[in-house]
Every structure is written in structure tokens, then in C-alpha cells.
Design a protein around this motif. Sequence first.
Motif, PDB file in Angstrom:
ATOM      1  N   LYS A  16      42.505 -20.020  22.033  1.00 35.34           N
ATOM      2  CA  LYS A  16      41.414 -19.767  22.545  1.00 35.34           C
ATOM      3  C   LYS A  16      42.087 -19.892  23.685  1.00 35.34           C
ATOM      4  CE  LYS A  16      39.965 -24.135  21.053  1.00 35.34           C
ATOM      5  NZ  LYS A  16      39.652 -25.252  20.264  1.00 35.34           N
ATOM      6  N   GLY A  28      32.819 -22.046  28.145  1.00 34.18           N
ATOM      7  CA  GLY A  28      31.388 -23.289  27.054  1.00 34.18           C
ATOM      8  C   GLY A  28      31.281 -22.240  26.011  1.00 34.18           C
ATOM      9  N   LYS A  31      33.352 -23.557  22.637  1.00 38.75           N
ATOM     10  CA  LYS A  31      32.100 -24.457  21.615  1.00 38.75           C
ATOM     11  C   LYS A  31      30.907 -23.784  20.887  1.00 38.75           C
ATOM     12  CE  LYS A  31      32.660 -29.038  24.141  1.00 38.75           C
ATOM     13  NZ  LYS A  31      32.435 -30.100  24.987  1.00 38.75           N
ATOM     14  N   LYS A  32      30.485 -22.886  21.712  1.00 39.59           N
ATOM     15  CA  LYS A  32      29.380 -22.202  21.193  1.00 39.59           C
ATOM     16  C   LYS A  32      29.400 -21.527  20.340  1.00 39.59           C
ATOM     17  CE  LYS A  32      26.223 -18.427  22.377  1.00 39.59           C
ATOM     18  NZ  LYS A  32      25.857 -17.112  23.748  1.00 39.59           N
ATOM     19  N   LYS A  36      30.681 -22.510  14.806  1.00 44.05           N
ATOM     20  CA  LYS A  36      29.382 -21.636  14.482  1.00 44.05           C
ATOM     21  C   LYS A  36      28.896 -20.673  14.305  1.00 44.05           C
ATOM     22  CE  LYS A  36      29.396 -26.165  16.802  1.00 44.05           C
ATOM     23  NZ  LYS A  36      30.287 -26.219  17.945  1.00 44.05           N
ATOM     24  N   ASP A 148      22.904 -30.375  22.769  1.00 41.81           N
ATOM     25  CA  ASP A 148      24.081 -30.255  23.941  1.00 41.81           C
ATOM     26  C   ASP A 148      25.463 -31.279  23.038  1.00 41.81           C
ATOM     27  OD1 ASP A 148      23.700 -28.353  25.552  1.00 41.81           O
ATOM     28  OD2 ASP A 148      23.308 -29.395  26.883  1.00 41.81           O
ATOM     29  N   ARG A 151      26.525 -30.629  19.744  1.00 46.71           N
ATOM     30  CA  ARG A 151      27.276 -29.013  19.724  1.00 46.71           C
ATOM     31  C   ARG A 151      29.158 -29.505  20.758  1.00 46.71           C
ATOM     32  NH1 ARG A 151      23.573 -25.415  21.695  1.00 46.71           N
ATOM     33  NH2 ARG A 151      23.736 -26.754  23.583  1.00 46.71           N
ATOM     34  N   LYS A 152      28.962 -30.759  21.149  1.00 44.95           N
ATOM     35  CA  LYS A 152      30.174 -31.480  21.412  1.00 44.95           C
ATOM     36  C   LYS A 152      30.893 -31.846  20.963  1.00 44.95           C
ATOM     37  CE  LYS A 152      31.753 -35.029  25.183  1.00 44.95           C
ATOM     38  NZ  LYS A 152      31.064 -36.535  26.038  1.00 44.95           N
ATOM     39  N   ILE A 156      34.580 -31.289  16.721  1.00 49.95           N
ATOM     40  CA  ILE A 156      35.556 -31.120  17.897  1.00 49.95           C
ATOM     41  C   ILE A 156      36.076 -32.538  17.906  1.00 49.95           C
ATOM     42  CG2 ILE A 156      35.664 -30.592  19.923  1.00 49.95           C
ATOM     43  CD1 ILE A 156      34.519 -28.425  18.258  1.00 49.95           C
ATOM     44  N   HIS A 247      37.484 -32.650  11.638  1.00 49.90           N
ATOM     45  CA  HIS A 247      36.404 -32.267  11.765  1.00 49.90           C
ATOM     46  C   HIS A 247      35.109 -33.558  11.619  1.00 49.90           C
ATOM     47  CE1 HIS A 247      38.602 -28.901  12.279  1.00 49.90           C
ATOM     48  NE2 HIS A 247      39.460 -28.653  11.200  1.00 49.90           N
TER      49      HIS A 247
END
Length: 248
Positions: A16, A28, A31-32, A36, A148, A151-152, A156, A247
Motif C-alpha cells: 500500500k 484516503g 480506506k476507499k 471494499k 466515514d 469505513r474507518k 481495519i 478484521h
Amino acid sequence: MVEAEPTFDSKLSEIKTKCLNESGAEPGVVKKLIGKAVLPEGTAEKCFLTCVYKGFGVVAPNDTFVPERVKEIAKKVWYGQVMKITMRIADACSTEIKADPAEECSIGESFRACFVKKGLEGMAFAIVAAELEKLKNSCLKKTGATEDTARKLIGINVVTESQVENCFLTCCYRGLKLVSPDNKFLPDAVKKIADDHFLGRNLKVTYQIADACSKEIKADPGDKCSIGASFRNCFSKYGKELGFFPHL
């Protein structure tokens, strides 16, 4: 305790960082896009995904899809239905994932588009994606958290930073039946999920984390959402120590 060793998660972390630098994508985007069922937008995001896929060897240097490498990773990282479905998707996408010579990094978009498409058709991007989506939306509504926040936190290895985040995770853990209605951590439920999703060292480490955290995860009677923070803090701590975050 198991000694830390190179894992899928640690390799992903390295890739990454490298791919953010090479693609010029915004931070960002991690995370997007990572983990996903979301399509990339713009060249930078497409190049980020292309770089990640090449880093894992699922896309060759000449921009061709390598389904056997996907299967190899699936056998090491996942277990049961998730592994089988991922392998089926790899086969189904073997004739569909193609690069457009006229478009930079198109292989990254093609790869993601096929895996999302097959997932939405029922072959599953994640075996419980639909149920998790319902649970997530329910917990967002109940706690006043935002997308948000989801997603955070979901999948994660980060700890919570607010009461809203604590309550969101508490709601999710209860919905997954990892925490009882009276705020008790249920390690056997974690192990059951691990049995369906992991194999080898990842399975063993998840069991160890569940056992270790059974002595550490506790609710504060004066704080209805403290169990969510305690759960995540413990899993985050041991996930970093052992080189694998389950996870959760």
C-alpha cells in the motif's frame, strides 16, 4: 505466543505504501478501495489498484490476470466457503479481466470490476456481505455514526477515538454475537467465525487472540459502549504483536 512472521497483512501494508507513492493517489484511497466492493475513479486510483495487484502477483508485469495466483493466496489466507468462492471468481474472471492498451492502468479497473460484478451476482465479494451491510446500516442508525466511521473501523486495525465509535463497534459486535446482550465477550463465537474464514497460522493466531482477550476484554458498568472499545483495543494490540489482525 506465536513469533511474528511475514503475513498477508504485513505484505499488504508494504505494498500500500509503495503503491500510494508510485500512483500519486490520495491516502484516503486505501480506506476507499482496499477490501471494499468499490470501483476506482480516475487514473490515480486505477494505477493504485494495478500496483497493488502486481505487488501480490495477481497481475503479471505485462498486464495479464493471473488466476492461479489468486487461488494460491486464497488457500493461504481464507478458509471454507470464502476460499472456495474466491477461487470460483478467479476462474470466472479469467476470460474477462483484460487491459486496454490505450488506457493507463486499465487492468486494475478491469480486475476490480469483474470481482465486484461476480460478487454482486451472488458468488460473493464476501460471503456475508449482504448481512454485514444490513448490520452496519442498522448500527449507523442506532448510534448516529456516519459512513466515514464505518469505513474507518470495519476490518481495519485502528482503535476508537470517540464514544460514537465505541457505540458503533459495540452494536456491530453484538449483532455478530461476539458480545452478549449483557456485555460479555464471547471468545468461542470469534473462533467459530475464524473456522469459516481462516486457515493455518491466521486461524491459530485468531484463536490465540480470542483466548488472550477473554481475560482482558471487560465492560465498564457505567459506560454502555465501553465493551466495543475494550474489544477493539485488545484485538488491535495482539494483532500488531502477532502480525495478523482478524478484521474484527
